[in-house]
Design an enzyme around this catalytic site. Structure first.
Site, PDB file in Angstrom:
ATOM      1  N   SER A  95      40.635  26.765  45.981  1.00 26.22           N
ATOM      2  CA  SER A  95      41.008  25.684  47.061  1.00 26.22           C
ATOM      3  C   SER A  95      41.376  24.474  46.047  1.00 26.22           C
ATOM      4  O   SER A  95      40.485  24.006  45.194  1.00 26.22           O
ATOM      5  CB  SER A  95      39.576  25.408  47.464  1.00 26.22           C
ATOM      6  N   LYS A 170      42.872  24.922  54.705  1.00 17.84           N
ATOM      7  CA  LYS A 170      41.594  24.748  54.068  1.00 17.84           C
ATOM      8  C   LYS A 170      40.954  23.469  54.111  1.00 17.84           C
ATOM      9  O   LYS A 170      39.499  23.492  54.401  1.00 17.84           O
ATOM     10  CB  LYS A 170      41.722  25.299  52.641  1.00 17.84           C
ATOM     11  N   LYS A 238      34.965  17.866  45.943  1.00 14.95           N
ATOM     12  CA  LYS A 238      36.406  17.943  45.596  1.00 14.95           C
ATOM     13  C   LYS A 238      37.319  18.139  46.789  1.00 14.95           C
ATOM     14  O   LYS A 238      38.535  17.553  47.038  1.00 14.95           O
ATOM     15  CB  LYS A 238      36.597  19.057  44.629  1.00 14.95           C
TER      16      LYS A 238
HETATM   17  P1  NAD Z   1      32.814  29.187  40.210  1.00 18.05           P
HETATM   18  O1  NAD Z   1      32.992  28.054  39.225  1.00 18.05           O
HETATM   19  O2  NAD Z   1      31.723  29.926  40.268  1.00 18.05           O
HETATM   20  O3  NAD Z   1      34.023  30.271  39.646  1.00 18.05           O
HETATM   21  C1  NAD Z   1      35.441  29.844  38.901  1.00 18.05           C
HETATM   22  C2  NAD Z   1      35.696  30.725  37.671  1.00 18.05           C
HETATM   23  O4  NAD Z   1      36.607  30.429  37.099  1.00 18.05           O
HETATM   24  C3  NAD Z   1      34.402  30.664  36.688  1.00 18.05           C
HETATM   25  O5  NAD Z   1      33.771  31.980  36.418  1.00 18.05           O
HETATM   26  C4  NAD Z   1      35.307  30.099  35.478  1.00 18.05           C
HETATM   27  O6  NAD Z   1      34.595  30.446  34.091  1.00 18.05           O
HETATM   28  C5  NAD Z   1      36.698  30.623  35.636  1.00 18.05           C
HETATM   29  N1  NAD Z   1      37.408  29.572  34.910  1.00 18.05           N
HETATM   30  C6  NAD Z   1      37.404  28.282  34.986  1.00 18.05           C
HETATM   31  N2  NAD Z   1      38.623  27.609  34.097  1.00 18.05           N
HETATM   32  C7  NAD Z   1      39.207  28.891  33.811  1.00 18.05           C
HETATM   33  C8  NAD Z   1      40.486  29.108  32.891  1.00 18.05           C
HETATM   34  N3  NAD Z   1      41.044  27.996  32.454  1.00 18.05           N
HETATM   35  N4  NAD Z   1      40.674  30.428  32.759  1.00 18.05           N
HETATM   36  C9  NAD Z   1      40.066  31.415  33.324  1.00 18.05           C
HETATM   37  N5  NAD Z   1      38.976  31.394  34.057  1.00 18.05           N
HETATM   38  C10 NAD Z   1      38.535  30.106  34.182  1.00 18.05           C
HETATM   39  O7  NAD Z   1      33.412  28.745  41.436  1.00 18.05           O
HETATM   40  P2  NAD Z   1      33.625  29.644  42.760  1.00 18.05           P
HETATM   41  O8  NAD Z   1      32.327  29.268  43.739  1.00 18.05           O
HETATM   42  O9  NAD Z   1      33.923  30.962  42.558  1.00 18.05           O
HETATM   43  O10 NAD Z   1      34.847  28.943  43.675  1.00 18.05           O
HETATM   44  C11 NAD Z   1      36.196  29.136  43.235  1.00 18.05           C
HETATM   45  C12 NAD Z   1      37.300  28.484  44.514  1.00 18.05           C
HETATM   46  O11 NAD Z   1      36.712  28.810  45.433  1.00 18.05           O
HETATM   47  C13 NAD Z   1      37.028  27.069  44.297  1.00 18.05           C
HETATM   48  O12 NAD Z   1      38.162  26.465  44.502  1.00 18.05           O
HETATM   49  C14 NAD Z   1      36.089  26.791  45.677  1.00 18.05           C
HETATM   50  O13 NAD Z   1      36.109  25.670  46.174  1.00 18.05           O
HETATM   51  C15 NAD Z   1      36.440  28.048  46.464  1.00 18.05           C
HETATM   52  N6  NAD Z   1      35.849  28.470  47.206  1.00 18.05           N
HETATM   53  C16 NAD Z   1      34.075  28.585  46.947  1.00 18.05           C
HETATM   54  C17 NAD Z   1      33.320  29.006  47.850  1.00 18.05           C
HETATM   55  C18 NAD Z   1      31.942  29.316  47.642  1.00 18.05           C
HETATM   56  O14 NAD Z   1      30.969  29.306  48.542  1.00 18.05           O
HETATM   57  N7  NAD Z   1      31.348  29.380  46.249  1.00 18.05           N
HETATM   58  C19 NAD Z   1      33.783  29.315  49.400  1.00 18.05           C
HETATM   59  C20 NAD Z   1      35.034  29.129  49.645  1.00 18.05           C
HETATM   60  C21 NAD Z   1      35.906  28.749  48.587  1.00 18.05           C
END
Ligand code: NAD
Length: 296
Positions: A95, A170, A238
């Site tokens: 997102s 979104k 965010k």
């Molecule tokens: P998270 O922080 O758990 O996962 C993100 C992953 O990306 C981490 O494992 C991190 O190490 C990795 N990462 C960061 N920088 C990186 C890079 N440069 N190269 C490779 N890997 C990298 O976050 P999440 O909860 O999985 O959310 C991910 C996205 O989905 C966000 O944009 C969030 O807003 C969206 N989202 C989350 C949820 C939820 O319930 N958690 C629901 C819908 C949407």
């Protein structure tokens, strides 16, 4: 299909697992090991770099926290755009800000890739169950090419417009989710301050016109004071920033959006950034001079 999956966090790890279950070959890359270990355990492959993950891939999926990480992965010297072969389907499930999505998609298209901005809703539970809602911007024919993969991760999958349209949908989604959490939190504090059986009251709310997914999925943990994420306040903060920027861009006024954005910012400023977004309940309790069980 041969899939490179970059970003195996709370959401990415179970989404990649569902692709494996559907018979796709998945090679993962992340800057931390936890999600990669889980991927390998589930039958996937680990790559040490973005470039290595993309070797032979027909599809790349990114599931990263925010716009800067998506730009870093896309535009790094040995990043996604530099390493991908022409024709690669590039699905960004993160997102991020709609203008960044449009910029990344334009750059990807210029390199002969097929970009889709495809953020998701449904939380960690939806990612695990494969029941996410996935809102997709980009070209209709690329959406059709990606449909089977998206349907392995989600149960409601829709093409909603051109580049960036998925991200615009979104932010609307995140307005509704935050507004409903705030309404549930305020109702809960009112009930806790009154002489009623609170769990029974929330049960009856959940069964009527006030019923909603937040009540269904979160009322037990909210009442128990368990705010383990789930979806972190930092991430929702965010998204609400992106909501207000989008409202300005298209020239509309969103009074409730502004209010929930400020409440989320306050919760974060008070140290709640790592909590689940349902911790808006803690803020409403504090504003009413009450503790975590709603007592004075
Ligand atoms: P998270 O922080 O758990 O996962 C993100 C992953 O990306 C981490 O494992 C991190 O190490 C990795 N990462 C960061 N920088 C990186 C890079 N440069 N190269 C490779 N890997 C990298 O976050 P999440 O909860 O999985 O959310 C991910 C996205 O989905 C966000 O944009 C969030 O807003 C969206 N989202 C989350 C949820 C939820 O319930 N958690 C629901 C819908 C949407």
């Amino acid at each position: 299909m041969k899939v490179a999956f970059i970003g195996l966090g709370v959401m990415g790890a179970p989404m990649a697992r569902n692709l494996l279950k559907a018979g796709h070959e998945v090679t993962g890359f992340d800057v931390v090991n936890k999600g990669l270990d889980a991927l390998v355990e589930a039958g996937g492959n680990r790559a040490g770099t973005i470039k290595a993950a993309l070797e032979g891939a027909e599809v790349a999926i990114t599931m990263l926290p925010d716009s800067p990480q998506v730009e870093e992965v896309a535009f790094a010297e040995e990043g996604l755009l530099a390493s991908a072969k022409a024709g690669l389907l590039y699905i960004d499930n993160s997102s991020i800000a709609p203008p960044v999505a449009r910029r990344v998609s334009a750059a990807a298209r210029a390199r002969g890739l097929r970009p889709l901005d495809a953020p998701v809703s449904g939380g960690e539970a939806g990612a695990i169950e494969g029941s996410l809602s996935i809102m997709v911007g980009g070209k209709a024919e690329d959406f059709e090419a990606a449909r089977a993969l998206l349907e392995a991760m989600g149960s409601t999958v829709a093409h909603v417009g051109g580049d960036g349209a998925g991200q615009t949908v979104k932010v609307a989604n995140q307005l509704v989710v935050a507004g409903v959490i705030e309404a549930v939190a305020e109702a809960t504090v009112l009930l806790q301050a009154s002489d009623v059986d609170v769990p029974a009251a929330l049960d009856v709310l959940a069964g009527g016109l006030a019923g909603n997914r937040i009540l269904d999925r979160k009322r037990a943990s909210m009442l128990a004071g368990d705010f383990t994420p789930g979806f972190r306040v930092d991430l929702h903060h965010k998204d609400l920033g992106n909501l207000l920027a989008t409202a300005r861009e298209v020239g509309v006024s969103l009074p409730l959006g502004g209010l929930v954005a400020e409440l989320m910012a306050a919760l974060r400023a008070r140290g709640g950034g790592s909590l689940d977004h349902s911790a808006l309940l803690l803020l409403v309790q504090a504003m009413s001079g009450r503790d975590g069980s709603g007592q004075k």
